[in-house]
Design a protein around this motif. Structure first.
Motif, PDB file in Angstrom:
ATOM      1  N   ASN A 346      13.956  40.480  42.582  1.00  0.00           N
ATOM      2  CA  ASN A 346      14.682  39.692  41.590  1.00  0.00           C
ATOM      3  C   ASN A 346      15.144  40.536  40.406  1.00  0.00           C
ATOM      4  O   ASN A 346      16.237  40.342  39.879  1.00  0.00           O
ATOM      5  CB  ASN A 346      13.792  38.543  41.100  1.00  0.00           C
ATOM      6  N   HIS A 350      19.256  40.796  38.996  1.00  0.00           N
ATOM      7  CA  HIS A 350      19.823  40.552  37.674  1.00  0.00           C
ATOM      8  C   HIS A 350      20.806  41.650  37.276  1.00  0.00           C
ATOM      9  O   HIS A 350      21.741  41.401  36.507  1.00  0.00           O
ATOM     10  CB  HIS A 350      18.707  40.431  36.635  1.00  0.00           C
ATOM     11  N   ARG A 353      24.019  41.363  40.331  1.00  0.00           N
ATOM     12  CA  ARG A 353      24.530  40.039  40.730  1.00  0.00           C
ATOM     13  C   ARG A 353      26.060  39.966  40.740  1.00  0.00           C
ATOM     14  O   ARG A 353      26.653  39.443  41.687  1.00  0.00           O
ATOM     15  CB  ARG A 353      23.960  38.975  39.795  1.00  0.00           C
ATOM     16  N   ILE A 383      16.651  34.178  40.380  1.00  0.00           N
ATOM     17  CA  ILE A 383      17.974  33.665  40.710  1.00  0.00           C
ATOM     18  C   ILE A 383      17.903  32.983  42.072  1.00  0.00           C
ATOM     19  O   ILE A 383      17.395  33.551  43.039  1.00  0.00           O
ATOM     20  CB  ILE A 383      19.014  34.800  40.748  1.00  0.00           C
ATOM     21  N   THR A 384      18.405  31.773  42.160  1.00  0.00           N
ATOM     22  CA  THR A 384      18.307  30.999  43.394  1.00  0.00           C
ATOM     23  C   THR A 384      19.492  31.297  44.320  1.00  0.00           C
ATOM     24  O   THR A 384      20.555  31.745  43.858  1.00  0.00           O
ATOM     25  CB  THR A 384      18.294  29.491  43.095  1.00  0.00           C
ATOM     26  N   LYS A 386      21.497  29.180  45.555  1.00  0.00           N
ATOM     27  CA  LYS A 386      22.616  28.341  45.103  1.00  0.00           C
ATOM     28  C   LYS A 386      23.382  29.024  43.975  1.00  0.00           C
ATOM     29  O   LYS A 386      24.623  28.983  43.934  1.00  0.00           O
ATOM     30  CB  LYS A 386      22.083  26.989  44.635  1.00  0.00           C
ATOM     31  N   GLU A 387      22.666  29.669  43.065  1.00  0.00           N
ATOM     32  CA  GLU A 387      23.312  30.369  41.945  1.00  0.00           C
ATOM     33  C   GLU A 387      24.100  31.577  42.439  1.00  0.00           C
ATOM     34  O   GLU A 387      25.209  31.858  41.958  1.00  0.00           O
ATOM     35  CB  GLU A 387      22.261  30.793  40.925  1.00  0.00           C
ATOM     36  N   PHE A 388      23.541  32.323  43.379  1.00  0.00           N
ATOM     37  CA  PHE A 388      24.265  33.458  43.961  1.00  0.00           C
ATOM     38  C   PHE A 388      25.567  32.991  44.613  1.00  0.00           C
ATOM     39  O   PHE A 388      26.638  33.567  44.414  1.00  0.00           O
ATOM     40  CB  PHE A 388      23.403  34.160  45.018  1.00  0.00           C
ATOM     41  N   ALA A 390      27.379  30.448  44.126  1.00  0.00           N
ATOM     42  CA  ALA A 390      28.392  29.968  43.181  1.00  0.00           C
ATOM     43  C   ALA A 390      29.268  31.099  42.653  1.00  0.00           C
ATOM     44  O   ALA A 390      30.398  30.861  42.198  1.00  0.00           O
ATOM     45  CB  ALA A 390      27.703  29.255  42.014  1.00  0.00           C
ATOM     46  N   ASP A 391      28.787  32.332  42.726  1.00  0.00           N
ATOM     47  CA  ASP A 391      29.545  33.484  42.226  1.00  0.00           C
ATOM     48  C   ASP A 391      30.518  34.061  43.252  1.00  0.00           C
ATOM     49  O   ASP A 391      31.348  34.907  42.920  1.00  0.00           O
ATOM     50  CB  ASP A 391      28.585  34.607  41.813  1.00  0.00           C
ATOM     51  N   LYS A 395      32.502  31.054  48.574  1.00  0.00           N
ATOM     52  CA  LYS A 395      31.367  30.135  48.399  1.00  0.00           C
ATOM     53  C   LYS A 395      31.376  28.987  49.404  1.00  0.00           C
ATOM     54  O   LYS A 395      30.328  28.444  49.745  1.00  0.00           O
ATOM     55  CB  LYS A 395      31.334  29.597  46.963  1.00  0.00           C
TER      56      LYS A 395
END
Length: 438
Positions: A346, A350, A353, A383-384, A386-388, A390-391, A395
């Motif tokens: 993780n 960060h 990402r 970082i989940t 789902k968050e990854f 979204a970038d 997607k």
């Protein structure tokens, strides 16, 4: 000097024990079981114990012969009884790199070091493959070399040392600044892209370490322009030989590895080694040997028909591997590429990402697993998936996933529809993947 090596009979440490004995160092050690180098250690008269490494044998050696230096691998847990005892008794403690640097110097070996953010295991393995295949009419090696490589090889042990070797080929890892112990005769740098934020707090810090490694090397071969932090093709400094970025040789096609850049840099290193030994081998023969390289474990490794596993876990490495998978899918007349991705660490995520944005553009579908957590900064939120997702540019093609029967079923369905499946991970998902699809 008396040294003690924990895990002495494996391919990662056994060759070092043999080298140390040859250099006149008294060697002792221990291992939980007999490893691949056990017979060679026995032949060399090296004393070590096999069984529980509870500190009893180590303590005995400290008291009877005196131990000056305790050597261990990164795999050894920090609460290992022997490691704790060495620290408590005030014995010098280090990983193997410092010992390697000492032995290379004392045995007068020419060090060929392979470094870089990506590709160093593959390139080192190519060199190991080549030195075994390049032989004279009597079957003798043209380039007698010791080596250590950080993977399991299908064609050779992971480490070797024989009396009379002239070179030492080594995968020089930048983690924990380990590669700065060395002053190589020739260094191959494959690619430089910021990594290991737990060690290097900034990109500048990371790049400065590579620049220092370059300056400590007598000759440097850059596999790619991204490997040269000076941004130039040829650099001559301090009376050293030119540092070069070779043009990719189109005759290098490779049957077992996708990285022609790495093979071309290996080609140049082999030519330099041959020149030093006064041996002549045609370029065509060198290319033939490299093209027969069978590849290495977890580097675009074919697990079974249509299923591949790769160690990629940095966004730029991920992108490059998916490009290769896409090309392979075309050759095999597959519909496209389905990626199963497990990020690693993780703390690293960060930092990198933002680089994922276009990394999966050539994938037809992505199953994104939770990050494999190790050596973490606990103050950072995890970082989940789902968050990854979204970038990403893609997607709509990416899905949150967990290891289990549901994912296995989806992957099998994708495979049956004609897709190439590739797992990208440096974590435990590889074992699950092999269990379900090999």
């Amino acid at each position: 000097m008396n040294i003690y090596i924990s895990g002495i009979s494996g391919t990662g440490m056994g060759p070092l024990a043999l080298m140390a004995r040859k250099a006149g160092i008294n060697v002792y050690g221990s291992d939980r079981s007999l490893g691949a180098i056990a017979k060679e250690l026995e032949n060399a008269g090296i004393e070590y114990q096999v069984g529980p490494q509870d500190g009893t044998y180590f303590s005995e050696k400290i008291d009877t012969v005196g131990i000056d230096w305790f050597i261990y691998t990164s795999a050894l847990p920090q609460d290992h009884p022997e490691l704790l005892m060495a620290k408590e008794r005030g014995i010098k403690v280090s990983k193997r790199d410092e010992l390697i640097a000492k032995l290379v110097k004392e045995l007068d070996l020419k060090m060929v070091a392979v470094a870089g953010t990506h590709g160093k295991t593959t390139t080192t393995s190519m060199l190991v493959w080549a030195i075994d295949k390049l032989r004279d009419e009597n079957g003798n090696r043209l380039l007698p070399s010791s080596y250590l490589v950080g993977t399991i090889l299908s064609f050779a042990p992971s480490g070797s040392y024989k009396e009379g070797d002239k070179f030492f080929i080594y995968e020089a890892d930048e983690y924990d600044r380990n590669f700065l112990h060395f002053h190589p005769w020739v260094s191959l740098i494959t690619y430089v892209s910021y990594d290991h934020p737990d060690i290097y707090k900034t990109r500048k810090d990371y790049e400065e370490a590579f620049i220092q490694f370059e300056e400590q090397s007598q000759n440097v071969i850059f596999a790619t322009k991204e490997a040269s932090l000076h941004g130039i093709d040829v650099l001559t400094a301090g009376g050293k030989e030119p540092r070069i970025i070779p043009e990719i040789d189109k005759r290098i096609t490779l049957s077992g590895s996708p990285r022609r850049e790495d093979a071309t840099s290996a080609f140049f290193a082999l030519k330099e080694m041959l020149r030093y030994c006064g041996r002549e081998v045609s370029d065509e023969k060198l290319i033939e040997v490299l093209n027969e390289f069978p590849g290495v474990r977890r580097r675009f490794e074919r697990v079974s028909e249509g299923f591949y596993s790769d160690y990629a876990h940095h966004p730029e490495e991920v992108k490059a591997t998916i490009d290769i998978a896409s090309e392979e899918a075309g050759k095999l007349s597959k519909k496209g590429v389905v990626v199963v991705y497990q990020p690693h660490q993780n703390t690293r995520q960060h930092e990198v990402r933002a680089l994922y944005k276009d990394a999966f553009d050539k994938a037809d579908k992505v199953y994104w697993l939770p990050t494999f957590l190790t050596r973490e900064d606990e103050s950072l939120p995890v970082i989940t998936p789902k968050e990854f997702i979204a970038d990403l540019n893609t997607k709509d093609k990416a899905f949150v996933a967990e290891l289990g029967d549901d994912l296995a079923g989806k992957i099998k369905s994708d495979h049956s529809e004609g897709y190439l499946i590739i797992l990208l991970t440096a974590g435990p998902a590889d074992a699950w993947f092999r269990e379900n699809f090999s």
